[in-house]
Design a protein around this motif. Sequence first.
Motif, short mmCIF file in Angstrom:
data_model
loop_
_atom_site.label_atom_id
_atom_site.label_comp_id
_atom_site.label_asym_id
_atom_site.label_seq_id
_atom_site.Cartn_x
_atom_site.Cartn_y
_atom_site.Cartn_z
N GLN A 8 -2.98 4.41 -2.21
CA GLN A 8 -2.95 4.09 -3.63
C GLN A 8 -1.59 4.47 -4.20
O GLN A 8 -1.10 5.58 -3.98
N ARG A 32 -7.94 1.01 -9.65
CA ARG A 32 -8.06 0.46 -8.29
C ARG A 32 -6.99 -0.61 -8.03
O ARG A 32 -6.69 -0.89 -6.87
N PHE A 33 -6.41 -1.18 -9.10
CA PHE A 33 -5.33 -2.15 -8.94
C PHE A 33 -4.16 -1.52 -8.18
O PHE A 33 -3.38 -2.22 -7.54
N VAL A 54 -6.55 -6.90 -6.86
CA VAL A 54 -5.36 -6.32 -6.25
C VAL A 54 -4.41 -7.46 -5.88
O VAL A 54 -4.82 -8.61 -5.78
N TRP A 86 -4.25 0.17 -5.49
CA TRP A 86 -4.40 0.22 -4.04
C TRP A 86 -3.52 -0.84 -3.38
O TRP A 86 -3.54 -1.99 -3.75
N SER A 109 -1.92 -8.51 -2.78
CA SER A 109 -1.76 -8.15 -1.37
C SER A 109 -0.93 -9.22 -0.67
O SER A 109 -0.55 -10.22 -1.27
N PRO A 156 -7.31 -1.52 2.62
CA PRO A 156 -6.52 -0.68 1.74
C PRO A 156 -5.76 0.36 2.57
O PRO A 156 -6.32 0.92 3.52
#
Length: 134
Positions: free
Chosen positions: A95, A107-108, A70, A110, A72, A92
Amino acid sequence: MAEDAPHRKFASTMEAFEHACAEHDTEIVAEQPMLAMVLESVTDAGERAEGDGCAVLTLKVASEDDGFVVISRTTFPPKQRLNPGDLVCWVPLQQDAELAARAQDSRFGWVGLAFATFEPEWIEDEWVVREFFE
């Protein structure tokens, strides 16, 4: 999740990360903290300072399939430089369906924030905090 010993010091951050992938609850739940590791990226060693001093990071989040990536940022500017291999507390938040649809791994998508760095040490059901971003 397997029972952890009340105190466990890992030889490296990678060993701690692998332990989290194998032994901890890695289900993604909004607002539930997760262990992540800072990765190398095209930015300055995985970190790019924003105008407000916060860092933008490429992270690998612990999961039962050895982690997912991810992008962030930190909640506040870190006092200590964040380096590849550092462990962080990533939370997290939600999404982003559009972002998830553009990636191989959904999941990327999130979106979350890094709140603290951790030592590779587990004491009484918690990672030891190195720095809380405040």
